[in-house]
Scaffold this active site. Structure first.
Site, short mmCIF file in Angstrom:
data_model
loop_
_atom_site.label_atom_id
_atom_site.label_comp_id
_atom_site.label_asym_id
_atom_site.label_seq_id
_atom_site.Cartn_x
_atom_site.Cartn_y
_atom_site.Cartn_z
N GLU A 89 1.73 0.01 -4.83
CA GLU A 89 0.67 0.99 -5.55
C GLU A 89 1.99 1.64 -5.77
OE1 GLU A 89 -3.27 2.48 -3.95
OE2 GLU A 89 -1.62 2.51 -2.38
N ASP A 120 0.70 -1.22 0.50
CA ASP A 120 0.07 0.19 0.55
C ASP A 120 1.33 0.76 0.00
OD1 ASP A 120 -3.36 0.77 0.11
OD2 ASP A 120 -1.72 2.17 2.27
#
Length: 698
Positions: free
Chosen positions: A376, A339
């Site tokens: 990401e 993330d």
């Protein structure tokens, strides 16, 4: 086992195993190892299970310290009899980021289980304590997956939300066990990888609040409490001192059914938040080492959640590496999605690094050598690195440009045509590979994760049901969540019974599915998209532990045709390796991959093309014949006639998919049922067609 050397406060002890972080049980007792660079002393606290006051405080003697590491074996302890935590003393200077406070009870950063987290939705009234875990799970002989990234079809899901709706039909809703009950469904759908939203220990009640009479919680799980601990409230059975058993059983059964497991991991921040956030672990061990701090001692906030981990400090690097090794070895995880991964490449001043040591060490670590690493490649501080992430030819990326471009083009943003062709062809302009040699940092199409939907944003149904986000239930006056959704409501905002609007919506979903499965790179979609699940226009459901976020399984029967279409497209992708990777040169002479205008002979896509096509061609050695696929996209609201490539004496084209459907509502054709097409085909408005080249039997 070695004998005790001294007694402290009634407990027999001796120096422990300094290179064994965390707490580990042995036949004679328990080894405790912890480190602090700036702390001056450390106490071990022992608690009876469920109690707040320690029944024992055992200071680490200075002689039980090597470098910055304290280690001690405490004899005659049994893991089921206690919980533990630490207290660390040291200097206090806010401007230097030193926040030592001997009154604070600290959770072990290497804790393999966090006590008191077992029941979802119960607000903590205690400090964080850790438990010792007995790891006796027998994996037997289960070889690590050797699938290439481009061969995966990734299905992102939330463990609780996947089965917590009353329609799920499982015995253990909202748990790892409930997910295991759905494995037959996953197999029928055809996906071969699940990407689990955060399952590290988190406290869903940490920012709990009430809006319009409904309790809102940290449902998604992106505020990590313990990086080495599975989320105890995701288990159906109590697992005291045996935490992880149910998760391991789930992973083993997924593997036995050919499904890989990727974990969504959050190393960009922790649940301790900013200056006003809780103080329960890293702040008390070494605040100025674990977090990125301004010159004034405040927290940099590149995560949007209050703090940012100082990932490239050697101490933090080591913790992250050991954490990933732990999940790879003890849980047999196949990959990790990071993330806001751009934070992992920032230095101690918050600046982007050209060659971040953390990212490189993860890429080349021997134990992690075969696990998938997915970034990401952006953060909340404005660092956007899609196509420019420090990948070391090992990291893949969520291709945010694929999402944005294809969303726009499919709904009629014709100026995206050239970019759309690149995206369908595997984004060679970003990642190199066959179609471009422009980026030697990446491993070509194995670096590209294509997606149109994920947990963050609209579902696929909502993408074609709402022009605007509807996050009012979140309590922020609809100011949260992305505004750039590139969605289209097909003529009516939200719920409708208008048959023409609904017909168009489901066609647009089929279009999205068809192009996703026929694009070079790895496809990923969000759970429930395959049968039209909705979040009612909420594109930021992070706090919604209710019907907004839960999968409504009654829609599976209602939208069975859509589910069957997804199944077909997934199977079609599997049967045609030419979509996924470059094969040997095709016997028929077609180029390996190319974009086309409405006439296949014109191999340049006009800047504002309303219709474009991509061809894939290669020789499949396993089948001993050419593998030929031709995908055409008509984003226009009128019919258009297209011309297919001339196969001459090498075969003919057969219609496999038409998302508009025929007069009987048939959208796809199994092998042997396909319709032969000579050279021309009339595409209906807003539709996608897929043709398969086959030898003609004479």
């Amino acid at each position: 086992m070695v004998n005790p050397m001294m007694e402290i406060n009634g407990f027999k002890v001796r120096p422990g195993f300094f290179d064994l972080n965390g707490a580990s049980e042995f036949s004679c007792g328990v080894n405790f190892t912890v480190h602090t660079s700036n702390g001056t002393s450390c106490d071990l606290l022992l608690f009876h299970p469920g109690e707040e006051e320690p029944y024992a405080i055992i200071p680490f003697p200075e002689s039980y310290k090597i470098g910055d590491v304290y280690s001690m074996i405490v004899y005659d302890l049994k893991s089921e009899d206690f919980e533990y935590a630490y207290r660390v003393d040291g200097p206090y200077d806010e401007q230097k980021g030193l926040l030592f406070d001997k009154t604070k009870i600290l959770l072990d950063p290497y804790a393999q289980a966090v006590a008191g987290q077992e029941v979802w939705g119960h607000k903590r009234t205690r400090t964080y304590h850790a438990r010792v875990v007995r790891d006796s799970f027998d994996w037997g002989v289960q070889p690590q997956s050797t699938r290439e990234m481009s061969d995966l079809i990734i299905y992102e899901l939330h463990v609780r939300g996947f089965t917590n709706h009353s329609s799920s039909g499982v015995k253990h809703p909202g748990t790892f066990a409930g997910l295991k009950e759905k494995i037959p469904y996953l197999k029928e759908l055809g996906i071969n990888a699940v990407e689990l939203m955060p399952i590290f220990e988190f406290d869903e009640m940490i920012n709990a609040r009430e809006v319009d009479g409904k309790q809102l919680v940290e449902y998604w799980g992106y505020n990590t409490v313990g990086f080495f601990s599975p989320n105890a409230s995701y288990t159906a059975a109590e697992e005291v001192n045996n935490e992880g058993q149910e998760l391991k059983e789930l992973i083993r059964e997924l593997h036995e059914n050919g499904i890989e497991v990727i974990l969504d991991v959050v190393f960009n921040h922790t649940a301790e938040g900013n200056e006003n956030g809780p103080f329960f672990s890293f702040k008390g061990f070494d605040n100025n080492i674990y977090y990125l701090l301004t010159p004034e001692g405040n927290y940099y906030n590149f995560s949007g959640c209050g703090n940012s981990l100082n990932c490239n400090h050697p101490v933090v690097q080591q913790m992250i590496l050991e954490c990933l090794r732990h999940w790879t070895v003890h849980y047999r995880v196949d990959g990790f999605r990071f993330d806001l991964a751009s934070i992992l490449g920032r230095d101690e001043d918050g600046m982007p690094m050209n060659n971040p040591p953390l990212l490189k060490s993860l890429a080349y670590d021997p134990l992690l050598r075969n696990v998938k690493l997915i970034a990401e490649a952006w953060d909340a501080g404005g660092l956007y690195q899609v196509g420019n992430f420090p990948a070391s030819k090992r990291w893949a990326e969520w291709n945010g440009q694929y999402r944005d471009t294809m969303r726009g083009y499919l709904k009629g943003d014709f100026w995206e045509a050239n970019s759309a062709a690149w995206r369908i062809c595997g984004s060679g302009d970003l990642y190199g590979g066959y179609y471009s040699d422009g980026n030697s940092n990446y491993a070509g199409y194995n670096s590209c994760i294509n997606f149109l939907t994920c947990h963050d944003g609209f579902t696929m149904y909502d993408l074609y049901s709402y022009n605007n986000k509807h996050n009012e239930a979140n309590g922020w006056n609809n100011t949260d969540g992305a505004n750039d959704n590139r969605s289209w409501n097909c003529g009516m905002e939200g719920d409708t019974k208008d048959p023409e609007v609904l017909k168009l919506r489901y066609r647009m979903i089929r279009n999205a599915c068809a192009i996703l499965m026929c694009s070079r790179g790895t496809p990923m979609f969000f759970s429930g998209d395959e049968f039209g699940n909705t979040k009612f226009g909420n594109n930021n459901s992070y706090c919604q532990d209710n019907e907004i976020s839960w999968i409504d399984w009654s829609l599976l029967e209602k939208n069975k045709d859509l589910f069957e279409f997804f199944k077909f497209m997934i199977d079609y992708r599997k049967k045609h390796p030419v979509i996924r990777k470059k094969l040997d040169n095709a016997v028929c002479g077609m180029e390996a991959m190319h974009a086309h205008d409405v006439n296949a002979e014109r191999m340049e896509v006009p800047q504002n093309a309303k219709t474009l096509a991509v061809s894939f061609a290669g020789y499949d050695r396993k089948k001993g014949k050419d593998d030929l696929v031709y995908v055409a996209v008509n984003a226009y609201w009128e019919e258009v006639k297209i011309t297919l490539p001339n196969l001459a004496n090498h075969g003919a084209w057969y219609l496999s998919v038409d998302t508009y459907g025929d007069e009987k509502g048939k959208y796809f054709y199994q092998e042997g049922e396909e319709i032969r097409i000579d050279r021309e085909y009339v595409m209906k408005p807003r539709s996608i067609v897929v043709f398969t080249g086959r030898e003609v039997l004479r």
